[in-house]
Write a protein that holds these residues in place. Structure first.
Motif, PDB file in Angstrom:
ATOM      1  N   THR A  46       0.836  -1.200   0.000  1.00 29.69           N
ATOM      2  CA  THR A  46       0.000   0.000   0.000  1.00 29.69           C
ATOM      3  C   THR A  46       0.868   1.247   0.000  1.00 29.69           C
ATOM      4  O   THR A  46       0.514   2.264  -0.603  1.00 29.69           O
ATOM      5  N   THR A  47       1.993   1.190   0.680  1.00 29.17           N
ATOM      6  CA  THR A  47       2.975   2.284   0.675  1.00 29.17           C
ATOM      7  C   THR A  47       4.367   1.675   0.658  1.00 29.17           C
ATOM      8  O   THR A  47       4.564   0.531   1.078  1.00 29.17           O
ATOM      9  N   GLU A  48       5.333   2.462   0.158  1.00 32.64           N
ATOM     10  CA  GLU A  48       6.705   1.971   0.034  1.00 32.64           C
ATOM     11  C   GLU A  48       7.666   3.130   0.235  1.00 32.64           C
ATOM     12  O   GLU A  48       7.693   4.061  -0.563  1.00 32.64           O
ATOM     13  N   ILE A  49       8.440   3.093   1.303  1.00 34.78           N
ATOM     14  CA  ILE A  49       9.395   4.158   1.607  1.00 34.78           C
ATOM     15  C   ILE A  49      10.747   3.756   1.042  1.00 34.78           C
ATOM     16  O   ILE A  49      11.309   2.718   1.402  1.00 34.78           O
ATOM     17  N   THR A  50      11.277   4.589   0.146  1.00 35.43           N
ATOM     18  CA  THR A  50      12.499   4.275  -0.586  1.00 35.43           C
ATOM     19  C   THR A  50      13.402   5.494  -0.662  1.00 35.43           C
ATOM     20  O   THR A  50      12.931   6.627  -0.712  1.00 35.43           O
ATOM     21  N   ARG A  51      14.684   5.256  -0.655  1.00 40.54           N
ATOM     22  CA  ARG A  51      15.663   6.304  -0.932  1.00 40.54           C
ATOM     23  C   ARG A  51      16.726   5.710  -1.848  1.00 40.54           C
ATOM     24  O   ARG A  51      16.782   4.486  -2.043  1.00 40.54           O
ATOM     25  N   ARG A  52      17.589   6.578  -2.394  1.00 35.64           N
ATOM     26  CA  ARG A  52      18.740   6.048  -3.125  1.00 35.64           C
ATOM     27  C   ARG A  52      19.727   5.533  -2.099  1.00 35.64           C
ATOM     28  O   ARG A  52      19.974   6.162  -1.068  1.00 35.64           O
ATOM     29  N   ALA A  53      20.293   4.350  -2.352  1.00 36.65           N
ATOM     30  CA  ALA A  53      21.215   3.729  -1.411  1.00 36.65           C
ATOM     31  C   ALA A  53      22.379   4.666  -1.091  1.00 36.65           C
ATOM     32  O   ALA A  53      22.827   5.437  -1.938  1.00 36.65           O
ATOM     33  N   ALA A  54      22.847   4.587   0.151  1.00 38.64           N
ATOM     34  CA  ALA A  54      23.975   5.413   0.575  1.00 38.64           C
ATOM     35  C   ALA A  54      25.243   4.994  -0.164  1.00 38.64           C
ATOM     36  O   ALA A  54      25.339   3.891  -0.708  1.00 38.64           O
ATOM     37  N   GLY A  55      26.239   5.876  -0.169  1.00 37.86           N
ATOM     38  CA  GLY A  55      27.497   5.579  -0.843  1.00 37.86           C
ATOM     39  C   GLY A  55      27.384   5.791  -2.338  1.00 37.86           C
ATOM     40  O   GLY A  55      26.608   6.608  -2.818  1.00 37.86           O
ATOM     41  N   GLU A  56      28.150   5.028  -3.098  1.00 38.89           N
ATOM     42  CA  GLU A  56      28.214   5.213  -4.543  1.00 38.89           C
ATOM     43  C   GLU A  56      27.262   4.311  -5.315  1.00 38.89           C
ATOM     44  O   GLU A  56      27.208   4.360  -6.537  1.00 38.89           O
ATOM     45  N   GLU A  57      26.500   3.477  -4.606  1.00 37.50           N
ATOM     46  CA  GLU A  57      25.618   2.546  -5.291  1.00 37.50           C
ATOM     47  C   GLU A  57      24.475   3.280  -5.979  1.00 37.50           C
ATOM     48  O   GLU A  57      23.826   4.132  -5.387  1.00 37.50           O
ATOM     49  N   SER A  58      24.238   2.940  -7.244  1.00 42.73           N
ATOM     50  CA  SER A  58      23.161   3.569  -8.011  1.00 42.73           C
ATOM     51  C   SER A  58      21.941   2.658  -8.011  1.00 42.73           C
ATOM     52  O   SER A  58      21.566   2.083  -9.038  1.00 42.73           O
ATOM     53  N   LYS A  59      21.333   2.505  -6.855  1.00 43.78           N
ATOM     54  CA  LYS A  59      20.141   1.671  -6.773  1.00 43.78           C
ATOM     55  C   LYS A  59      19.265   2.175  -5.635  1.00 43.78           C
ATOM     56  O   LYS A  59      19.733   2.805  -4.682  1.00 43.78           O
ATOM     57  N   PRO A  60      17.947   1.898  -5.724  1.00 44.80           N
ATOM     58  CA  PRO A  60      17.063   2.303  -4.643  1.00 44.80           C
ATOM     59  C   PRO A  60      17.210   1.367  -3.451  1.00 44.80           C
ATOM     60  O   PRO A  60      17.553   0.191  -3.609  1.00 44.80           O
ATOM     61  N   GLN A  61      16.961   1.887  -2.273  1.00 46.19           N
ATOM     62  CA  GLN A  61      17.015   1.085  -1.055  1.00 46.19           C
ATOM     63  C   GLN A  61      15.668   1.149  -0.359  1.00 46.19           C
ATOM     64  O   GLN A  61      15.170   2.235  -0.052  1.00 46.19           O
ATOM     65  N   LEU A  62      15.076  -0.015  -0.134  1.00 50.87           N
ATOM     66  CA  LEU A  62      13.804  -0.082   0.577  1.00 50.87           C
ATOM     67  C   LEU A  62      14.041   0.192   2.060  1.00 50.87           C
ATOM     68  O   LEU A  62      14.935  -0.390   2.673  1.00 50.87           O
ATOM     69  N   ILE A  63      13.228   1.055   2.639  1.00 49.76           N
ATOM     70  CA  ILE A  63      13.338   1.352   4.065  1.00 49.76           C
ATOM     71  C   ILE A  63      12.231   0.657   4.851  1.00 49.76           C
ATOM     72  O   ILE A  63      12.491   0.034   5.872  1.00 49.76           O
ATOM     73  N   ALA A  64      11.006   0.745   4.378  1.00 47.57           N
ATOM     74  CA  ALA A  64       9.879   0.096   5.059  1.00 47.57           C
ATOM     75  C   ALA A  64       8.700   0.036   4.106  1.00 47.57           C
ATOM     76  O   ALA A  64       8.639   0.769   3.107  1.00 47.57           O
ATOM     77  N   ALA A  65       7.751  -0.853   4.411  1.00 48.19           N
ATOM     78  CA  ALA A  65       6.587  -1.028   3.544  1.00 48.19           C
ATOM     79  C   ALA A  65       5.307  -1.069   4.365  1.00 48.19           C
ATOM     80  O   ALA A  65       5.319  -1.422   5.546  1.00 48.19           O
ATOM     81  N   ASN A  66       4.204  -0.721   3.709  1.00 47.83           N
ATOM     82  CA  ASN A  66       2.875  -0.777   4.321  1.00 47.83           C
ATOM     83  C   ASN A  66       2.801   0.035   5.611  1.00 47.83           C
ATOM     84  O   ASN A  66       2.263  -0.406   6.624  1.00 47.83           O
ATOM     85  N   VAL A  67       3.378   1.233   5.545  1.00 41.66           N
ATOM     86  CA  VAL A  67       3.395   2.157   6.678  1.00 41.66           C
ATOM     87  C   VAL A  67       2.262   3.158   6.496  1.00 41.66           C
ATOM     88  O   VAL A  67       2.084   3.716   5.413  1.00 41.66           O
ATOM     89  N   ASP A  68       1.500   3.398   7.546  1.00 43.53           N
ATOM     90  CA  ASP A  68       0.410   4.372   7.473  1.00 43.53           C
ATOM     91  C   ASP A  68       0.919   5.797   7.656  1.00 43.53           C
ATOM     92  O   ASP A  68       0.501   6.705   6.940  1.00 43.53           O
ATOM     93  N   THR A  69       1.809   5.989   8.637  1.00 47.26           N
ATOM     94  CA  THR A  69       2.310   7.325   8.961  1.00 47.26           C
ATOM     95  C   THR A  69       3.822   7.279   9.094  1.00 47.26           C
ATOM     96  O   THR A  69       4.371   6.381   9.733  1.00 47.26           O
ATOM     97  N   LEU A  70       4.488   8.271   8.484  1.00 49.40           N
ATOM     98  CA  LEU A  70       5.931   8.401   8.636  1.00 49.40           C
ATOM     99  C   LEU A  70       6.198   9.463   9.692  1.00 49.40           C
ATOM    100  O   LEU A  70       5.870  10.637   9.498  1.00 49.40           O
ATOM    101  N   GLY A  71       6.791   9.050  10.812  1.00 47.74           N
ATOM    102  CA  GLY A  71       7.135   9.970  11.880  1.00 47.74           C
ATOM    103  C   GLY A  71       8.538  10.516  11.668  1.00 47.74           C
ATOM    104  O   GLY A  71       9.521   9.775  11.794  1.00 47.74           O
TER     105      GLY A  71
END
Length: 339
Positions: free
Chosen positions: A77-102
């Motif tokens: 339902t939701t997907e929290i993603t950022r670009r991976a830290a460092g030199e990697e050119s790929k997305p990094q999943l942080i958490a899924a199906n979260v209702d509220t981001l604090g």
């Protein structure tokens, strides 16, 4: 721990994806390890072997367990993603199906509007609702001034200033992690995420104080876990982020800076760069004092960064697909040995 599926966050969205047979049952992922998944289910705590690489799964995912094997993640339902830290050119999943981001920050030098806008863009892109949790309220003469500054950033945003070491004060956050709702905490190291987690869940993890000289703290949480809260919901705590690089967040940036994007539709030219062009509604708003010039520059920076990271990640994905195709063709022709 045994709990019913509804309390775990199971909804019709997930049940429509799962036709359960024989010994199959839904499991919500509580931790992702290199070669196993931990999770909660109506049958109790489970440990499963993933059928796909660990990077495909995120804490908060739903999977279908068949014996000790886990399916791939059900559609989120939701997907929290950022670009991976460092030199990697790929997305990094942080958490899924979260209702509220604090988004946790402090009523001190850690409070930074540009950083909050960055988190809010990530939040908007994920589909979560934003909550800014301002800690150290007991060390501030006017914590509500920080609340007002945060609330100006988005009409969808809620903000609350708390003393994270006071059990009763932290209970004000219960509204976002009760009745099966999931709250994820993000923010810099040492701003109080683990302290808040301890009081919301009753679990005592190691915490380290914020350094008084620069309002920064040291990293205490080293991985992500889904934990039950005392209010009947779920909490995901995350490691402190030294850098948050946006990726695939165009809609999120547009939402956070909707005042600028709406003004841009009124510019004389469709490709207006909002610098010196005649008939620029954005520059006119700045001249009239209705828009902060610094906010325009922050928008430029995030918009440019997101475009670059999204393109870079896309190029990396395309490269990996080409390499995989070459490998598969070579294996078929006997040039490479499949492992």
């Amino acid at each position: 721990m045994t709990t019913d599926l509804k309390s775990l966050g199971w909804t019709a969205h997930f049940s429509r994806q799962a036709e359960l047979i024989d010994e199959q049952h839904p499991v919500r992922v509580s931790a992702v390890h290199r070669s196993r998944l931990d999770g909660f289910s109506a049958k109790g705590d489970v440990s499963l072997s993933p059928t796909e690489s660990a990077g495909v799964y995120a804490v908060g995912d739903w999977v279908i367990a068949t014996g000790a094997a886990a399916s791939g993640p059900l559609e989120r339902t939701t997907e929290i993603t950022r670009r991976a830290a460092g030199e990697e050119s790929k997305p990094q999943l942080i958490a899924a199906n979260v209702d509220t981001l604090g988004i946790v920050t402090s009523c001190n030098a850690d409070f930074n509007v540009a950083r909050l806008e960055r988190y809010l863009a990530m939040c908007a892109a994920s589909g979560c609702l934003p909550l800014v949790i301002l800690t150290k309220a007991d060390h501030c003469d006017d914590p509500q001034s920080y609340v007002r500054q945060a609330e100006k950033l988005s009409p969808l945003l809620s903000a609350v200033a708390i003393n994270a070491t006071d059990d009763e004060d932290v209970k004000r956050v219960n509204a976002w992690c009760s009745n099966g709702q999931t709250l994820a905490l993000v923010g810099s190291s040492g701003v109080g995420k683990t302290t808040i987690q301890n009081r919301l869940t009753g679990i005592a993890d190691t915490t380290q104080d914020i350094r008084e000289d620069d309002a920064k703290g040291r990293h205490t949480t080293t991985n992500r876990n889904l934990r039950p809260t005392l209010a009947g919901g779920w909490l995901i705590d995350t490691p402190g982020m030294r850098e948050l690089r946006l990726v695939d967040a165009t809609e999120g940036v547009d939402e956070v800076f909707s005042d600028i994007t709406e003004l841009a539709t009124q510019c004389k030219f469709n490709d207006c760069a909002h610098i010196t062009e005649p008939g620029c509604a954005v520059r006119a708003a700045i001249d009239a004092g209705d828009l902060d010039a610094d906010r325009l520059e922050r928008w430029r920076k995030l918009e440019k960064e997101n475009r670059f990271n999204t393109a870079t990640v896309g190029e990396n994905r395309a490269h990996m697909k080409r390499m995989q195709k070459m490998y598969d063709n070579g294996a078929e022709k006997g040039r490479f040995k499949r492992r």
